[in-house]
Motif scaffolding. Structure first.
Motif, PDB file in Angstrom:
ATOM      1  N   ASP A  38       0.860  -1.179   0.000  1.00 25.65           N
ATOM      2  CA  ASP A  38       0.000   0.000   0.000  1.00 25.65           C
ATOM      3  C   ASP A  38       0.903   1.237   0.000  1.00 25.65           C
ATOM      4  OD1 ASP A  38      -2.179   1.638   0.067  1.00 25.65           O
ATOM      5  OD2 ASP A  38      -2.476   1.466   2.237  1.00 25.65           O
ATOM      6  N   PHE A  39       1.430   1.580  -1.177  1.00 34.22           N
ATOM      7  CA  PHE A  39       2.380   2.680  -1.259  1.00 34.22           C
ATOM      8  C   PHE A  39       1.698   4.049  -1.318  1.00 34.22           C
ATOM      9  CE2 PHE A  39       1.635   1.153  -5.526  1.00 34.22           C
ATOM     10  CZ  PHE A  39       1.317   2.304  -6.217  1.00 34.22           C
ATOM     11  N   THR A  40       0.375   4.116  -1.510  1.00 36.14           N
ATOM     12  CA  THR A  40      -0.307   5.410  -1.601  1.00 36.14           C
ATOM     13  C   THR A  40      -0.285   6.147  -0.273  1.00 36.14           C
ATOM     14  OG1 THR A  40      -2.421   4.334  -1.158  1.00 36.14           O
ATOM     15  CG2 THR A  40      -1.825   4.661  -3.460  1.00 36.14           C
ATOM     16  N   ARG A  41      -0.220   5.457   0.844  1.00 32.41           N
ATOM     17  CA  ARG A  41      -0.207   6.149   2.129  1.00 32.41           C
ATOM     18  C   ARG A  41       1.129   6.825   2.379  1.00 32.41           C
ATOM     19  NH1 ARG A  41       0.323   1.373   6.622  1.00 32.41           N
ATOM     20  NH2 ARG A  41       2.051   0.332   5.602  1.00 32.41           N
ATOM     21  N   TYR A  42       2.170   6.419   1.659  1.00 29.25           N
ATOM     22  CA  TYR A  42       3.483   7.031   1.845  1.00 29.25           C
ATOM     23  C   TYR A  42       3.710   8.234   0.933  1.00 29.25           C
ATOM     24  CZ  TYR A  42       4.270   2.559   4.097  1.00 29.25           C
ATOM     25  OH  TYR A  42       4.164   1.462   4.903  1.00 29.25           O
ATOM     26  N   PRO A  44       2.431  11.778  -0.676  1.00 32.26           N
ATOM     27  CA  PRO A  44       1.421  12.837  -0.557  1.00 32.26           C
ATOM     28  C   PRO A  44       0.887  13.209  -1.940  1.00 32.26           C
ATOM     29  CG  PRO A  44       3.598  13.779  -0.403  1.00 32.26           C
ATOM     30  CD  PRO A  44       3.782  12.281  -0.477  1.00 32.26           C
ATOM     31  N   ASP A  45      -0.221  13.998  -1.960  1.00 34.57           N
ATOM     32  CA  ASP A  45      -0.754  14.493  -3.236  1.00 34.57           C
ATOM     33  C   ASP A  45       0.291  15.374  -3.901  1.00 34.57           C
ATOM     34  OD1 ASP A  45      -3.115  13.202  -2.881  1.00 34.57           O
ATOM     35  OD2 ASP A  45      -4.161  14.931  -2.010  1.00 34.57           O
TER      36      ASP A  45
END
Length: 152
Positions: A38-42, A44-45
């Motif tokens: 789950d690399f999206t939590r690392y 930022p936008d």
């Protein structure tokens, strides 16, 4: 022979090695695959979305064109006012130029009368200051540069 081949017993030149006859071994994932990351939590936008960029750019461009239009209208109005002032002052400026011309003309006529006092024309009449030597019948004002050359 190459330096590495001097000590070699096999002096024949080989371009490549023959492939092995053994079966190929390939690394494979473990049974069931690798676990999901789950690399999206690392991460930022990374700034605004595409539609937001387009909307912002469109807004800025429209505002710029609006400002250009306002500036052009103001410039046209300023030019019109300047033109009206010039039209209003033109008769005054022409009258001033005519007055200066007549002053120069009178000075030159006096000088001509003094210089030509003993001269007669082709018919034997005394010279008339300001008379045309071309007999064209149409009076034309002398050029300003003519007066500037003959003063002094």
């Amino acid at each position: 022979p190459l330096p590495s081949e001097k000590n070699s017993k096999n002096t024949s030149r080989k371009m490549s090695l023959r492939p092995s006859t053994a079966a190929a071994i390939q690394d494979m994932p473990p049974p069931g695959g690798y676990k999901k990351l789950d690399f999206t939590r690392y991460l930022p936008d990374r700034g605004p979305k595409g539609w937001q960029l387009w909307a912002g750019a469109t807004t800025l461009i429209m505002y710029g064109y609006y400002q250009v239009g306002k500036t052009n209208q103001a410039r046209i109005q300023q030019k019109m006012q300047e033109r009206k002032v010039r039209y209003a002052l033109a008769p005054l400026m022409q009258a001033e130029a005519d007055r200066e011309y007549m002053e120069r003309e009178l000075v030159n006529l006096r000088r001509e009368a003094e210089i030509m006092k003993d001269v007669t024309d082709l018919k034997g009449n005394p010279w008339v200051p300001g008379s045309s030597q071309y007999f064209g019948g149409q009076w034309m004002p002398r050029k300003v540069s003519y007066f500037m050359r003959h003063q002094g």
